[in-house]
Design a protein around this motif. Structure first.
Motif, PDB file in Angstrom:
ATOM      1  N   LYS A   1       0.835  -1.201   0.000  1.00  9.08           N
ATOM      2  CA  LYS A   1       0.000   0.000   0.000  1.00  9.08           C
ATOM      3  C   LYS A   1       0.871   1.253   0.000  1.00  9.08           C
ATOM      4  N   LYS A   2       0.547   2.169  -0.897  1.00 11.61           N
ATOM      5  CA  LYS A   2       1.285   3.431  -0.938  1.00 11.61           C
ATOM      6  C   LYS A   2       0.883   4.283   0.262  1.00 11.61           C
ATOM      7  N   GLN A   3       1.872   4.877   0.944  1.00 10.98           N
ATOM      8  CA  GLN A   3       1.572   5.730   2.093  1.00 10.98           C
ATOM      9  C   GLN A   3       0.922   7.030   1.638  1.00 10.98           C
ATOM     10  N   HIS A   4       0.114   7.637   2.528  1.00  6.15           N
ATOM     11  CA  HIS A   4      -0.699   8.797   2.160  1.00  6.15           C
ATOM     12  C   HIS A   4       0.106  10.077   1.954  1.00  6.15           C
ATOM     13  N   THR A   5       1.234  10.204   2.621  1.00  8.48           N
ATOM     14  CA  THR A   5       2.021  11.434   2.518  1.00  8.48           C
ATOM     15  C   THR A   5       3.484  11.114   2.251  1.00  8.48           C
ATOM     16  N   VAL A   6       4.214  12.117   1.793  1.00  5.13           N
ATOM     17  CA  VAL A   6       5.657  11.979   1.579  1.00  5.13           C
ATOM     18  C   VAL A   6       6.355  12.143   2.924  1.00  5.13           C
ATOM     19  N   SER A   7       7.317  11.284   3.203  1.00  5.73           N
ATOM     20  CA  SER A   7       8.069  11.361   4.457  1.00  5.73           C
ATOM     21  C   SER A   7       9.482  11.811   4.171  1.00  5.73           C
ATOM     22  N   HIS A   8      10.061  12.533   5.121  1.00  4.31           N
ATOM     23  CA  HIS A   8      11.427  13.007   4.915  1.00  4.31           C
ATOM     24  C   HIS A   8      12.463  12.173   5.655  1.00  4.31           C
ATOM     25  N   SER A   9      12.035  11.080   6.298  1.00  2.00           N
ATOM     26  CA  SER A   9      13.022  10.219   6.944  1.00  2.00           C
ATOM     27  C   SER A   9      12.634   8.759   6.773  1.00  2.00           C
ATOM     28  N   ASN A  10      13.641   7.923   6.654  1.00  2.00           N
ATOM     29  CA  ASN A  10      13.433   6.491   6.499  1.00  2.00           C
ATOM     30  C   ASN A  10      12.765   5.905   7.738  1.00  2.00           C
ATOM     31  N   ALA A  11      13.172   6.372   8.928  1.00  3.65           N
ATOM     32  CA  ALA A  11      12.590   5.864  10.173  1.00  3.65           C
ATOM     33  C   ALA A  11      11.089   6.147  10.214  1.00  3.65           C
ATOM     34  N   LYS A  12      10.696   7.323   9.724  1.00  2.00           N
ATOM     35  CA  LYS A  12       9.278   7.681   9.727  1.00  2.00           C
ATOM     36  C   LYS A  12       8.473   6.753   8.821  1.00  2.00           C
ATOM     37  N   THR A  13       8.986   6.479   7.625  1.00  2.00           N
ATOM     38  CA  THR A  13       8.268   5.583   6.717  1.00  2.00           C
ATOM     39  C   THR A  13       8.195   4.168   7.288  1.00  2.00           C
ATOM     40  N   GLU A  14       9.288   3.697   7.887  1.00  2.00           N
ATOM     41  CA  GLU A  14       9.298   2.359   8.490  1.00  2.00           C
ATOM     42  C   GLU A  14       8.320   2.285   9.661  1.00  2.00           C
ATOM     43  N   TYR A  15       8.248   3.360  10.446  1.00  3.13           N
ATOM     44  CA  TYR A  15       7.359   3.360  11.600  1.00  3.13           C
ATOM     45  C   TYR A  15       5.896   3.378  11.159  1.00  3.13           C
ATOM     46  N   ARG A  16       5.606   4.102  10.085  1.00  5.17           N
ATOM     47  CA  ARG A  16       4.242   4.068   9.541  1.00  5.17           C
ATOM     48  C   ARG A  16       3.892   2.658   9.075  1.00  5.17           C
ATOM     49  N   ALA A  17       4.854   1.976   8.455  1.00  5.98           N
ATOM     50  CA  ALA A  17       4.625   0.595   8.014  1.00  5.98           C
ATOM     51  C   ALA A  17       4.369  -0.308   9.217  1.00  5.98           C
ATOM     52  N   LEU A  18       5.120  -0.099  10.310  1.00  6.58           N
ATOM     53  CA  LEU A  18       4.891  -0.870  11.536  1.00  6.58           C
ATOM     54  C   LEU A  18       3.468  -0.662  12.035  1.00  6.58           C
ATOM     55  N   ALA A  19       3.013   0.596  12.034  1.00  6.27           N
ATOM     56  CA  ALA A  19       1.665   0.905  12.509  1.00  6.27           C
ATOM     57  C   ALA A  19       0.614   0.209  11.642  1.00  6.27           C
ATOM     58  N   THR A  20       0.820   0.177  10.328  1.00  2.00           N
ATOM     59  CA  THR A  20      -0.106  -0.520   9.427  1.00  2.00           C
ATOM     60  C   THR A  20      -0.163  -2.005   9.761  1.00  2.00           C
ATOM     61  N   CYS A  21       1.002  -2.592  10.011  1.00  2.00           N
ATOM     62  CA  CYS A  21       1.080  -4.023  10.311  1.00  2.00           C
ATOM     63  C   CYS A  21       0.457  -4.329  11.677  1.00  2.00           C
ATOM     64  N   VAL A  22       0.688  -3.469  12.668  1.00  2.58           N
ATOM     65  CA  VAL A  22       0.083  -3.675  13.984  1.00  2.58           C
ATOM     66  C   VAL A  22      -1.440  -3.593  13.887  1.00  2.58           C
ATOM     67  N   ALA A  23      -1.951  -2.661  13.076  1.00  2.11           N
ATOM     68  CA  ALA A  23      -3.401  -2.556  12.883  1.00  2.11           C
ATOM     69  C   ALA A  23      -3.956  -3.841  12.268  1.00  2.11           C
ATOM     70  N   GLU A  24      -3.221  -4.429  11.320  1.00  2.00           N
ATOM     71  CA  GLU A  24      -3.645  -5.684  10.693  1.00  2.00           C
ATOM     72  C   GLU A  24      -3.651  -6.819  11.712  1.00  2.00           C
ATOM     73  N   ILE A  25      -2.619  -6.868  12.562  1.00  2.00           N
ATOM     74  CA  ILE A  25      -2.552  -7.883  13.623  1.00  2.00           C
ATOM     75  C   ILE A  25      -3.742  -7.727  14.565  1.00  2.00           C
ATOM     76  N   CYS A  26      -4.034  -6.486  14.944  1.00  2.00           N
ATOM     77  CA  CYS A  26      -5.150  -6.187  15.838  1.00  2.00           C
ATOM     78  C   CYS A  26      -6.466  -6.701  15.243  1.00  2.00           C
ATOM     79  N   TRP A  27      -6.697  -6.411  13.953  1.00  2.00           N
ATOM     80  CA  TRP A  27      -7.926  -6.835  13.298  1.00  2.00           C
ATOM     81  C   TRP A  27      -8.015  -8.365  13.215  1.00  2.00           C
TER      82      TRP A  27
END
Length: 199
Positions: free
Chosen positions: A72-98
């Motif tokens: 899935k393409k992220q909704h906004t442009v990020s200026h750091s690799n850590a930020k993009t990775e952390y958003r991906a973690l949040a997406t995956c945690v939401a999937e685990i939760c569901w």
């Protein structure tokens, strides 16, 4: 779609070539333990050449079976690799939760914590160490969401090398050798005929 170019036609031909070469692939499901869940999270940082948005990749296993995946393409442009990775973690945690809530309704209880593998050290430290929050206020919603699940002991974020990152297949074009290896890890079996192409 409004102004197709030769470049777009070449991409369509690549997609059709990929589909033709993977027609025999099939997902195999195995009997066994359905009380353990493992997930992998990855991101292609600024991979879209048009928007420079990153692509999140996530896959979740129940026992040895792949039960959920996304690219899935992220909704906004990020200026750091850590930020993009952390958003991906949040997406995956939401999937685990569901998935956990669906399984709980079916009377299946998952052993905790669910292991979530990420190939970015900064993101794994951020999930476990609230002190880093002062330097990452732009991640506040994602931060609290992931950190709560880690704090409750429902999810355990672990580092994995890029070489062993299964979710890599959802975020970028791969050479045929790595593609074949990762499809086997996703319980997808069969013969591919896409040797020599990327994507």
């Amino acid at each position: 779609m409004h102004h197709p170019q030769e470049y777009h036609w070449q991409l369509v031909k690549l997609i059709l070539h990929y589909i033709k070469g993977t027609l025999s692939l099939k997902m195999q499901l195995y009997k066994g333990n359905i009380h353990s869940m493992v997930a992998y999270s990855d991101v292609d940082c600024a991979g879209c050449p048009d928007t420079r948005r990153s692509t999140t990749g996530c896959c979740v296993y129940l026992g040895h079976n792949l039960v959920s995946w996304c690219a899935k393409k992220q909704h906004t442009v990020s200026h750091s690799n850590a930020k993009t990775e952390y958003r991906a973690l949040a997406t995956c945690v939401a999937e685990i939760c569901w998935l956990r809530s669906v399984l709980r309704e079916l009377g299946i209880h998952i052993r905790l914590p669910v292991e979530l593998f990420c190939d970015n050290i900064a993101a794994t430290y951020l999930a476990r160490n609230p002190v880093n929050h002062a330097r990452s206020k732009h991640l506040e919603i994602y931060f609290y969401f992931v950190c709560e699940w880690v704090y409750w002991g429902d999810v355990s974020i672990k580092f994995i090398t890029s070489e062993h990152q299964i979710a890599d297949i959802f975020t970028k074009g791969l050479l045929s050798d790595k593609f074949s290896k990762l499809t086997a890890n996703l319980c997808i079996h069969g013969h591919t005929q896409i040797a020599g192409i990327k994507g």
